[in-house]
Write a protein that holds these residues in place. Structure first.
Motif, short mmCIF file in Angstrom:
data_model
loop_
_atom_site.label_atom_id
_atom_site.label_comp_id
_atom_site.label_asym_id
_atom_site.label_seq_id
_atom_site.Cartn_x
_atom_site.Cartn_y
_atom_site.Cartn_z
N MET A 25 36.63 17.92 32.87
CA MET A 25 36.82 18.45 34.22
C MET A 25 38.25 18.97 34.39
O MET A 25 38.47 20.05 34.95
CB MET A 25 36.53 17.37 35.26
N THR A 26 39.21 18.21 33.88
CA THR A 26 40.62 18.61 34.00
C THR A 26 40.86 19.92 33.26
O THR A 26 41.50 20.84 33.80
CB THR A 26 41.53 17.50 33.44
N ILE A 27 40.35 20.03 32.04
CA ILE A 27 40.53 21.25 31.25
C ILE A 27 39.88 22.44 31.95
O ILE A 27 40.47 23.52 32.06
CB ILE A 27 39.96 21.07 29.83
N THR A 28 38.66 22.24 32.44
CA THR A 28 37.95 23.33 33.11
C THR A 28 38.67 23.77 34.38
O THR A 28 38.79 24.97 34.65
CB THR A 28 36.51 22.89 33.44
N VAL A 29 39.18 22.83 35.16
CA VAL A 29 39.90 23.18 36.39
C VAL A 29 41.19 23.92 36.06
O VAL A 29 41.55 24.88 36.75
CB VAL A 29 40.17 21.92 37.25
N ILE A 30 41.88 23.51 35.00
CA ILE A 30 43.10 24.24 34.58
C ILE A 30 42.75 25.68 34.25
O ILE A 30 43.44 26.62 34.69
CB ILE A 30 43.76 23.54 33.38
N GLY A 31 41.66 25.89 33.50
CA GLY A 31 41.23 27.25 33.18
C GLY A 31 40.83 28.03 34.42
O GLY A 31 41.16 29.22 34.55
N LEU A 32 40.15 27.37 35.35
CA LEU A 32 39.73 28.04 36.58
C LEU A 32 40.93 28.44 37.43
O LEU A 32 40.99 29.57 37.94
CB LEU A 32 38.79 27.14 37.37
N VAL A 33 41.88 27.54 37.57
CA VAL A 33 43.08 27.86 38.35
C VAL A 33 43.84 29.01 37.71
O VAL A 33 44.28 29.94 38.40
CB VAL A 33 43.98 26.60 38.51
N LYS A 34 43.98 28.97 36.39
CA LYS A 34 44.67 30.07 35.70
C LYS A 34 43.92 31.38 35.91
O LYS A 34 44.52 32.42 36.15
CB LYS A 34 44.81 29.79 34.22
N TYR A 35 42.58 31.33 35.85
CA TYR A 35 41.79 32.54 36.08
C TYR A 35 42.01 33.07 37.49
O TYR A 35 42.22 34.27 37.68
CB TYR A 35 40.30 32.26 35.85
N LEU A 36 41.97 32.19 38.48
CA LEU A 36 42.14 32.62 39.86
C LEU A 36 43.54 33.17 40.11
O LEU A 36 43.72 34.10 40.91
CB LEU A 36 41.83 31.47 40.82
N LEU A 37 44.54 32.61 39.44
CA LEU A 37 45.92 33.09 39.63
C LEU A 37 46.19 34.40 38.91
O LEU A 37 47.07 35.16 39.32
CB LEU A 37 46.91 32.02 39.15
N THR A 38 45.44 34.68 37.84
CA THR A 38 45.74 35.88 37.05
C THR A 38 44.68 36.97 37.19
O THR A 38 44.80 38.01 36.56
CB THR A 38 45.86 35.51 35.56
N SER A 39 43.67 36.75 38.01
CA SER A 39 42.59 37.74 38.10
C SER A 39 42.92 38.92 39.00
O SER A 39 42.16 39.87 39.07
CB SER A 39 41.30 37.07 38.59
N ASN A 40 44.04 38.88 39.71
CA ASN A 40 44.46 39.97 40.60
C ASN A 40 43.38 40.34 41.60
O ASN A 40 43.13 41.50 41.89
CB ASN A 40 44.86 41.21 39.79
N ASN A 41 42.70 39.33 42.12
CA ASN A 41 41.65 39.51 43.12
C ASN A 41 40.50 40.38 42.63
O ASN A 41 39.79 41.00 43.43
CB ASN A 41 42.21 40.08 44.43
N ASN A 42 40.33 40.49 41.32
CA ASN A 42 39.18 41.22 40.77
C ASN A 42 37.93 40.38 41.01
O ASN A 42 37.91 39.19 40.77
CB ASN A 42 39.34 41.46 39.27
N ARG A 43 36.90 41.03 41.49
CA ARG A 43 35.64 40.33 41.71
C ARG A 43 34.76 40.49 40.47
O ARG A 43 34.75 41.54 39.84
CB ARG A 43 34.93 40.88 42.92
N LEU A 44 34.05 39.43 40.18
CA LEU A 44 33.12 39.50 39.07
C LEU A 44 31.90 40.31 39.48
O LEU A 44 31.39 40.19 40.58
CB LEU A 44 32.67 38.10 38.64
N ASN A 45 31.44 41.17 38.57
CA ASN A 45 30.28 42.00 38.84
C ASN A 45 29.09 41.41 38.09
O ASN A 45 28.95 41.59 36.89
CB ASN A 45 30.55 43.44 38.38
N PHE A 46 28.23 40.72 38.80
CA PHE A 46 27.09 40.08 38.16
C PHE A 46 25.92 41.03 37.96
O PHE A 46 24.93 40.65 37.35
CB PHE A 46 26.64 38.85 38.97
N SER A 47 26.02 42.26 38.43
CA SER A 47 24.94 43.21 38.18
C SER A 47 24.97 43.68 36.73
O SER A 47 23.97 44.16 36.21
CB SER A 47 25.06 44.41 39.13
N ASP A 48 26.11 43.53 36.06
CA ASP A 48 26.23 43.90 34.65
C ASP A 48 26.22 42.67 33.76
O ASP A 48 26.84 42.63 32.72
CB ASP A 48 27.54 44.67 34.42
#
Length: 124
Positions: A25-48
């Motif tokens: 859980m700790t590792i996954t949350v670290i990855g998620l936080v890093k993703y949210l901080l570095t994604s530049n508000n890009n939204r994931l496109n689930f249609s592709d």
């Protein structure tokens, strides 16, 4: 198996499972936080959404070496998947220490089946 040995083995198993879940859980949350901080508000496109996405250890290792957020989250999932296997491993050790041969054999066979399944899945 006496009551004290059973309690010690039970504590080892519980601590193994708890540690594995908290670690993953700790590792996954670290990855998620890093993703949210570095994604530049890009939204994931689930249609592709690609359903035939394969997993390559080389790409995974490279991603981890570059501290890639997706690879970090995958590491957390991998840690969660390995938690029950670690439980079986520590159970076999515990049963060997208290000389319960039947459960040592059962646990060893289980670990062997899991190992062979992973090997066959990776190479065939």
């Amino acid at each position: 198996m006496d009551h004290v040995s059973e309690k010690i083995l039970s504590n080892i198993i519980v601590k193994t499972l708890r540690t594995g879940v908290v670690l993953s859980m700790t590792i996954t949350v670290i990855g998620l936080v890093k993703y949210l901080l570095t994604s530049n508000n890009n939204r994931l496109n689930f249609s592709d959404f690609v359903t035939d996405y394969g997993f390559a250890f080389k790409t995974f290792r490279e991603g981890l070496s570059h501290f890639d957020s997706i690879s970090i989250m995958l590491l957390g999932v991998l840690a969660l998947m390995l938690t029950p296997i670690a439980r079986i491993f520590f159970s076999v050790i515990g049963f060997a220490l208290i000389k319960d041969r039947l459960y040592v054999v059962v646990g060893t066979v289980t670990l062997t089946v899991i190992a062979l399944s992973i090997i066959i899945g990776l190479f065939f």
